[in-house]
Design an enzyme around this catalytic site. Structure first.
Site, PDB file in Angstrom:
ATOM      1  N   PRO A  15       2.695  -5.791   4.042  1.00 38.38           N
ATOM      2  CA  PRO A  15       1.615  -4.818   3.900  1.00 38.38           C
ATOM      3  C   PRO A  15       1.023  -4.321   3.138  1.00 38.38           C
ATOM      4  CG  PRO A  15       3.407  -4.199   5.219  1.00 38.38           C
ATOM      5  CD  PRO A  15       3.699  -5.507   4.761  1.00 38.38           C
ATOM      6  N   GLN A  68       0.296  -2.459  11.180  1.00 41.51           N
ATOM      7  CA  GLN A  68       1.960  -1.127  11.010  1.00 41.51           C
ATOM      8  C   GLN A  68       1.165   0.244  11.031  1.00 41.51           C
ATOM      9  OE1 GLN A  68       2.932  -0.353   6.650  1.00 41.51           O
ATOM     10  NE2 GLN A  68       5.019  -1.609   6.811  1.00 41.51           N
ATOM     11  N   CYS A  97       7.822   2.809   2.747  1.00 41.35           N
ATOM     12  CA  CYS A  97       7.268   3.335   1.872  1.00 41.35           C
ATOM     13  C   CYS A  97       8.280   3.920   0.969  1.00 41.35           C
ATOM     14  CB  CYS A  97       5.440   4.322   2.466  1.00 41.35           C
ATOM     15  SG  CYS A  97       4.696   4.026   0.986  1.00 41.35           S
ATOM     16  N   LYS A 136      10.201  -2.578   8.134  1.00 39.31           N
ATOM     17  CA  LYS A 136      10.176  -2.541   7.502  1.00 39.31           C
ATOM     18  C   LYS A 136      11.193  -1.720   6.682  1.00 39.31           C
ATOM     19  CE  LYS A 136       7.094  -4.458   3.598  1.00 39.31           C
ATOM     20  NZ  LYS A 136       6.742  -3.607   2.696  1.00 39.31           N
ATOM     21  N   ASN A 197      11.738  -9.594   1.130  1.00 34.94           N
ATOM     22  CA  ASN A 197       9.962  -9.577   1.125  1.00 34.94           C
ATOM     23  C   ASN A 197      11.090  -8.908  -1.263  1.00 34.94           C
ATOM     24  OD1 ASN A 197       8.525  -6.204   0.489  1.00 34.94           O
ATOM     25  ND2 ASN A 197       7.250  -8.196   0.391  1.00 34.94           N
ATOM     26  N   GLY A 198       9.247  -8.892  -1.882  1.00 41.21           N
ATOM     27  CA  GLY A 198      10.226  -8.222  -3.088  1.00 41.21           C
ATOM     28  C   GLY A 198      10.127  -9.254  -4.568  1.00 41.21           C
ATOM     29  N   ASP A 199       8.778  -9.753  -4.866  1.00 43.27           N
ATOM     30  CA  ASP A 199       9.338 -10.447  -6.285  1.00 43.27           C
ATOM     31  C   ASP A 199       9.192 -11.881  -5.945  1.00 43.27           C
ATOM     32  OD1 ASP A 199       9.466  -7.960  -7.219  1.00 43.27           O
ATOM     33  OD2 ASP A 199      11.466  -9.000  -7.901  1.00 43.27           O
ATOM     34  N   ARG A 222       2.358  -8.199  -3.663  1.00 43.53           N
ATOM     35  CA  ARG A 222       1.595  -8.559  -4.305  1.00 43.53           C
ATOM     36  C   ARG A 222       0.996 -10.285  -5.106  1.00 43.53           C
ATOM     37  NH1 ARG A 222       5.082  -4.416  -8.415  1.00 43.53           N
ATOM     38  NH2 ARG A 222       6.690  -6.077  -6.695  1.00 43.53           N
TER      39      ARG A 222
END
Ligand SMILES: Cc1cc2nc3c(=O)[nH]c(=O)nc-3n(C[C@H](O)[C@H](O)[C@H](O)COP(=O)(O)O)c2cc1C
Length: 323
Positions: A15, A68, A97, A136, A197-199, A222
């Protein structure tokens, strides 16, 4: 749909507020029929006030899709989750977040410092919905508070069916690198499926992330900016081992035009054109003169003018005349 069906392709869209709107979700779905889509974070406080909002829009192709919610009031979040079941195949709770205005209100990653409240949210939501529920979160609030393993176990015990974990702490925000190896510790200690998640920005990073995290799949945020086909390429690789090439410059410009047109249809020309400005750096890049072109594009206020400029960029690049 059960949780196994929802995540069977091993890839989800992470998200992103102000990014993964109806239009971008639709564009991603045109490439991938099977990935799990996720909406932007929907504030339970805001949804309680106004139900008829663009943020919940979907069409018949969007399934499987997770909605979400953010907030910190268990009953309010549960009422919103119950309402969203008319659109959603799964409800996700935002516990990751990092932005100040969210964590100040004990929403988002602040919940990682208040696991009792997080458990109560999960229990209350679970009791009011009949579709799967996911959470998340991050590795922890700071490096001194890496509570992700215990936190994940507590969310599972409270009733969560699925976890997406971003391999950073809140204090890192988006800096440094996501630690995929740490995610393996969580995976070893819970029974419910976990997405890392991440990168993850390419097929190579997706494969490496999956290997290091031992997760059941990857959530990509991203990486889809300027490249809505990335998720489909990663899914294709996971299913077949075949590496499909990333979009060419011409394909990216055509993708930008499509994104632009869809946002204008969805939001109207005035708001749509302003909304898409944030996407120019991701579609119009990687060639000499790109930043000059972007500078020109953001000053333009007419769809025709922008389309002509994008056509011109594509033409110049095909003639290899970009300077
Ligand atoms: C502009 C932006 C908006 C985001 N909004 C949300 C959000 O609404 N809910 C959420 O859980 N995470 C949000 N995130 C975090 C992403 O879901 C993801 O965890 C993070 O970007 C790391 O994954 P990536 O490297 O694949 O982008 C946001 C990230 C960005 C960059």
């Amino acid at each position: 749909m059960g949780i196994k069906d929802l995540i069977s392709s091993k890839v989800s869209l992470a998200p992103m507020a102000g990014i993964t709107d109806y239009v971008l979700r639709s564009l991603i779905r045109e490439h991938s029929k099977t990935c799990l889509l996720t909406t932007e974070m929907i504030s339970s406080e805001a949804l309680t006030q106004v139900k008829d909002t663009d943020i919940v829009a979907r069409d018949e192709n969007h399934s499987p899709i997770s909605y979400q919610l953010s907030g910190h009031k268990p009953k309010m979040i549960a009422d919103c989750a119950e309402y969203l079941q008319r659109y959603a195949d799964m409800i996700d709770i935002n516990m990751g977040c990092p932005v100040n205005k969210v964590v100040k209100g004990t929403d988002g990653c602040a919940l990682m410092r208040n696991p009792e409240l997080a458990e109560e949210i999960v229990r209350t939501v679970k009791s009011q919905i009949s579709i799967p529920l996911s959470v998340k979160f991050r590795l922890g609030y700071t490096f001194d508070e890496l509570n992700f393993v215990e936190y994940g176990q507590r969310m599972q015990a409270a009733g969560a069916d699925f976890i997406t974990i971003h391999g950073r702490t809140r204090s890192q925000m988006y800096g440094g690198k996501a630690d995929w190896k740490k995610i393996a510790e969580l995976k070893r200690n819970v029974d419910i499926p976990v997405f890392a998640n991440g990168d993850v920005v390419s097929i190579e990073t997706a494969e490496q992330c999956l290997e290091e995290s031992q997760a059941d799949g990857v959530a990509i945020g991203r990486g889809v900016l300027g490249d809505p086909s990335l998720i489909a390429r990663v899914e294709h690789y996971f299913a077949t081992g075949e590496v499909l090439p990333p979009p060419s410059l011409e394909e990216k410009i055509a993708g930008m035009k499509k994104h632009l047109m869809r946002e204008v249809e969805f939001r109207g020309e005035d708001i749509g054109l302003k909304f898409v400005r944030k996407f120019y750096p991701y579609y119009v890049n990687g060639f000499p003169g790109a930043s000059r072109y972007r500078g020109e594009l953001v000053l333009m206020n007419s769809l025709d003018e922008i389309n002509r400029k994008l056509d011109d960029i594509a033409l110049q690049s095909s003639k290899n005349m970009l300077v």
